[in-house]
Design a protein around this motif. Structure first.
Motif, PDB file in Angstrom:
ATOM      1  N   GLY A   8      -9.812  18.491  -6.532  1.00  0.00           N
ATOM      2  CA  GLY A   8      -8.641  19.348  -6.385  1.00  0.00           C
ATOM      3  C   GLY A   8      -8.170  19.504  -4.956  1.00  0.00           C
ATOM      4  N   ASP A   9      -9.005  19.139  -3.975  1.00  0.00           N
ATOM      5  CA  ASP A   9      -8.583  19.232  -2.574  1.00  0.00           C
ATOM      6  C   ASP A   9      -7.390  18.325  -2.318  1.00  0.00           C
ATOM      7  N   ALA A  10      -6.384  18.844  -1.638  1.00  0.00           N
ATOM      8  CA  ALA A  10      -5.234  18.048  -1.220  1.00  0.00           C
ATOM      9  C   ALA A  10      -5.628  17.296   0.050  1.00  0.00           C
ATOM     10  N   VAL A  11      -5.442  15.973   0.032  1.00  0.00           N
ATOM     11  CA  VAL A  11      -5.834  15.136   1.162  1.00  0.00           C
ATOM     12  C   VAL A  11      -4.716  14.163   1.521  1.00  0.00           C
ATOM     13  N   GLU A  12      -4.863  13.556   2.698  1.00  0.00           N
ATOM     14  CA  GLU A  12      -3.960  12.493   3.127  1.00  0.00           C
ATOM     15  C   GLU A  12      -4.789  11.432   3.823  1.00  0.00           C
ATOM     16  N   TRP A  13      -4.223  10.213   3.898  1.00  0.00           N
ATOM     17  CA  TRP A  13      -4.906   9.102   4.533  1.00  0.00           C
ATOM     18  C   TRP A  13      -3.868   8.117   5.030  1.00  0.00           C
ATOM     19  N   ASN A  14      -4.271   7.289   5.978  1.00  0.00           N
ATOM     20  CA  ASN A  14      -3.376   6.262   6.511  1.00  0.00           C
ATOM     21  C   ASN A  14      -3.316   5.116   5.517  1.00  0.00           C
ATOM     22  N   SER A  15      -2.100   4.691   5.206  1.00  0.00           N
ATOM     23  CA  SER A  15      -1.862   3.593   4.272  1.00  0.00           C
ATOM     24  C   SER A  15      -0.983   2.560   4.964  1.00  0.00           C
ATOM     25  N   HIS A  16      -0.918   1.361   4.423  1.00  0.00           N
ATOM     26  CA  HIS A  16      -0.073   0.332   5.031  1.00  0.00           C
ATOM     27  C   HIS A  16       1.400   0.753   5.059  1.00  0.00           C
ATOM     28  N   GLY A  17       1.782   1.693   4.190  1.00  0.00           N
ATOM     29  CA  GLY A  17       3.161   2.174   4.165  1.00  0.00           C
ATOM     30  C   GLY A  17       3.374   3.475   4.919  1.00  0.00           C
ATOM     31  N   GLY A  18       2.360   3.952   5.629  1.00  0.00           N
ATOM     32  CA  GLY A  18       2.458   5.224   6.355  1.00  0.00           C
ATOM     33  C   GLY A  18       1.358   6.173   5.917  1.00  0.00           C
ATOM     34  N   ILE A  19       1.677   7.455   5.841  1.00  0.00           N
ATOM     35  CA  ILE A  19       0.711   8.468   5.421  1.00  0.00           C
ATOM     36  C   ILE A  19       0.836   8.650   3.913  1.00  0.00           C
ATOM     37  N   ALA A  64     -12.012   8.376   6.070  1.00  0.00           N
ATOM     38  CA  ALA A  64     -10.618   7.946   5.994  1.00  0.00           C
ATOM     39  C   ALA A  64      -9.695   9.073   5.505  1.00  0.00           C
ATOM     40  N   LEU A  65     -10.275  10.144   4.972  1.00  0.00           N
ATOM     41  CA  LEU A  65      -9.486  11.236   4.397  1.00  0.00           C
ATOM     42  C   LEU A  65      -9.406  12.420   5.331  1.00  0.00           C
ATOM     43  N   ARG A  66      -8.287  13.132   5.250  1.00  0.00           N
ATOM     44  CA  ARG A  66      -8.095  14.393   5.987  1.00  0.00           C
ATOM     45  C   ARG A  66      -7.599  15.432   4.998  1.00  0.00           C
ATOM     46  N   LYS A  67      -8.138  16.653   5.091  1.00  0.00           N
ATOM     47  CA  LYS A  67      -7.631  17.737   4.242  1.00  0.00           C
ATOM     48  C   LYS A  67      -6.235  18.120   4.684  1.00  0.00           C
ATOM     49  N   ARG A  68      -5.366  18.364   3.718  1.00  0.00           N
ATOM     50  CA  ARG A  68      -4.028  18.856   4.007  1.00  0.00           C
ATOM     51  C   ARG A  68      -4.049  20.377   3.945  1.00  0.00           C
ATOM     52  N   PRO A  69      -3.256  21.029   4.784  1.00  0.00           N
ATOM     53  CA  PRO A  69      -3.223  22.488   4.764  1.00  0.00           C
ATOM     54  C   PRO A  69      -2.639  23.019   3.454  1.00  0.00           C
ATOM     55  N   GLY A  70      -3.193  24.150   3.025  1.00  0.00           N
ATOM     56  CA  GLY A  70      -2.705  24.920   1.888  1.00  0.00           C
ATOM     57  C   GLY A  70      -2.493  24.169   0.669  1.00  0.00           C
TER      58      GLY A  70
END
Length: 70
Positions: A8-19, A64-70
């Protein structure tokens, strides 16, 4: 060692198309296949199954993952 991410954690990561953005579905601790690709996850080398808002799934190493705020 405590889990870095939870389902359920919202995350982001670098992809070949951006974030890319998505949510953690589960922690993978054994070898598995996603979209025809082998994921060499283990208890000592876990990966996280993430799903994008469009329903795409991928496995990523914790670094490779970062938590997104809120």
């Amino acid at each position: 060692m405590s889990d870095k991410f939870r389902p359920g954690d919202a995350v982001e990561w670098n992809s070949h198309g951006g974030i890319a953005k998505g949510k953690v579905k589960k922690k993978l601790t054994s070898r598995t296949t996603i979209k025809g690709h082998q994921v060499a996850a283990s208890m000592d080398n876990p990966e996280y199954l993430v799903e994008t808002g469009q329903g795409g799934q991928a496995a990523h190493k914790p670094g490779a993952l970062r938590k997104r705020p809120g």
